[in-house]
Design a protein around this motif. Sequence first.
Motif, short mmCIF file in Angstrom:
data_model
loop_
_atom_site.label_atom_id
_atom_site.label_comp_id
_atom_site.label_asym_id
_atom_site.label_seq_id
_atom_site.Cartn_x
_atom_site.Cartn_y
_atom_site.Cartn_z
N GLY A 111 97.67 47.06 112.04
CA GLY A 111 97.26 46.92 113.43
C GLY A 111 98.38 47.04 114.43
O GLY A 111 98.18 46.83 115.63
N LEU A 112 99.60 47.37 113.97
CA LEU A 112 100.72 47.51 114.89
C LEU A 112 100.61 48.81 115.67
O LEU A 112 100.28 49.86 115.11
N SER A 113 100.89 48.74 116.94
CA SER A 113 100.88 49.92 117.79
C SER A 113 102.20 50.67 117.64
O SER A 113 103.16 50.16 117.06
N ARG A 114 102.25 51.87 118.19
CA ARG A 114 103.48 52.65 118.13
C ARG A 114 104.66 51.92 118.78
O ARG A 114 105.75 51.84 118.20
N PRO A 115 104.52 51.32 120.00
CA PRO A 115 105.64 50.58 120.58
C PRO A 115 106.08 49.39 119.72
O PRO A 115 107.26 49.07 119.65
N GLU A 116 105.11 48.74 119.07
CA GLU A 116 105.46 47.60 118.21
C GLU A 116 106.25 48.06 116.99
O GLU A 116 107.19 47.39 116.55
N ILE A 117 105.86 49.20 116.43
CA ILE A 117 106.60 49.74 115.29
C ILE A 117 108.01 50.14 115.73
O ILE A 117 108.99 49.92 115.03
N ALA A 118 108.10 50.71 116.92
CA ALA A 118 109.41 51.12 117.45
C ALA A 118 110.33 49.91 117.61
O ALA A 118 111.52 49.96 117.27
N ALA A 155 115.45 65.48 111.21
CA ALA A 155 114.08 65.06 110.93
C ALA A 155 113.90 63.57 111.23
O ALA A 155 112.88 63.15 111.78
N VAL A 156 114.91 62.77 110.89
CA VAL A 156 114.84 61.33 111.17
C VAL A 156 114.83 61.07 112.67
O VAL A 156 114.05 60.25 113.16
N ARG A 157 115.65 61.80 113.40
CA ARG A 157 115.67 61.63 114.85
C ARG A 157 114.34 62.02 115.47
O ARG A 157 113.86 61.38 116.42
N SER A 158 113.70 63.05 114.93
CA SER A 158 112.38 63.45 115.42
C SER A 158 111.35 62.36 115.14
O SER A 158 110.49 62.07 115.97
N PHE A 159 111.46 61.76 113.98
CA PHE A 159 110.57 60.66 113.61
C PHE A 159 110.73 59.50 114.60
O PHE A 159 109.76 58.95 115.12
N LEU A 160 111.99 59.14 114.89
CA LEU A 160 112.27 58.03 115.80
C LEU A 160 111.81 58.36 117.22
O LEU A 160 111.26 57.50 117.93
N ALA A 161 112.04 59.61 117.65
CA ALA A 161 111.58 60.02 118.97
C ALA A 161 110.06 59.96 119.05
O ALA A 161 109.49 59.59 120.08
N GLY A 162 109.41 60.33 117.96
CA GLY A 162 107.95 60.27 117.94
C GLY A 162 107.41 58.87 118.07
O GLY A 162 106.33 58.65 118.63
N LEU A 163 108.17 57.90 117.57
CA LEU A 163 107.76 56.50 117.73
C LEU A 163 108.04 55.98 119.14
O LEU A 163 107.52 54.94 119.52
N GLY A 164 108.89 56.70 119.87
CA GLY A 164 109.18 56.29 121.24
C GLY A 164 110.55 55.71 121.46
O GLY A 164 110.84 55.18 122.53
N LEU A 165 111.43 55.76 120.44
CA LEU A 165 112.77 55.24 120.62
C LEU A 165 113.56 56.16 121.55
O LEU A 165 113.52 57.38 121.42
N SER A 166 114.28 55.58 122.47
CA SER A 166 115.11 56.34 123.40
C SER A 166 116.39 56.80 122.71
O SER A 166 116.71 56.36 121.59
N THR A 167 117.13 57.64 123.39
CA THR A 167 118.41 58.10 122.86
C THR A 167 119.35 56.92 122.63
O THR A 167 120.06 56.85 121.61
#
Length: 383
Positions: free
Chosen positions: A120-127, A75-87
Amino acid sequence: MLRLQKCILTQLLPSTSASTSPLHRLISAAAPAASPGPSFAVEDYLVSTCGLTRAQALKVSTKLSHLKSPANPDAVRSFLAGLGLSTADVAALVAKDPKFLCASVERTLAPVAVGLAGLGLSRPEIARLVSLAGEFFRGRSVASRLAYFLFLFGSYEDLLRVLKHSPNLLGCDLDRVIKPNVAFLRECGLGACDIVRLCNRVPWLLGNNPERVRAIVACAEGLGVPRGSGMFGQALQAVAFLSQEKITAKVEHLKKMFRWSDAEVGVAVSKAPAVLLKAKESLQRRSEFLISEVGLEPAYIAFRPAMLMYSLEGRIRPRYYVVKFLKENGLLDHDRDYYNTIVISEKVFMEKFICPHKKSAPHLAEDYAAACRGEMPARFISS
């Protein structure tokens, strides 16, 4: 609240089908964990699924020995993938903070993402923040801390530069540590821009014990740099990395190297506190060149210590030989103060000392460039 989280996360995360979207995987992480698998092995999971090397997995697996199922880590990996983090990003994060895999998506990670999106942080900024913050991203108060730092630093990029070197700022107590330190530095005459500049050079300063920060300020004042002066930030930077014993030893070295009296070394350090951070060998070479070869008086250098901050090989020596060449060949209309030839910008130096002599000294620009590379042209030696 959960509905609000889902709404914001829907905007943060890319949409695919309802059953396979990262959002769906995030919310489904709140479901009861699957029954323990008979063959689940943490070390193998870290290697085959999270991308860690076998050595990394062996090192961190002891912190995850209580895990009996891949349900929460998945579930955590899915969360991180959803934010755009690579493997690779996920592997680096888990290697740094293996317990991130144990965080609850519903109770911790998703609410943090919602709070950051609200700033106001975007998804890439959160990642990017996840990768930098690691364990501190798992703190429920990270959004409120980030809101304060964004206000203090003025921009997300400026804040990131500090967090790259001191991510633990996100774990510091705002009311007991950060805010008192900021208030005290402002009392010392530092404005918001000064504090940001200081934090870029001493990123751990704001998160330090307030008593330690006060001691650093007292030490800076002990160098003869008063609060509110233009050099005070530089003085804080210098003493932040040195104990009182090291400062005393460096002052003694300066006196010997440059033949300064107590008063002269005091003047030099108060005018350019960063000289204390220069390596002894580097200062020794400057001393030998400026006093023995250029012929400058120790007192002249003491009242102009900024010249010691420039590169000997790339600036001080080449410019000296250019001016020396021009003087000996009668190409300077009047004598020039040596200090002023060092501190002017490269563009101004070229305009004043190189370009006007293209006809009378056609090889001067070429020789100057060679000298800046560490080569000594014959025309400079024989002049």
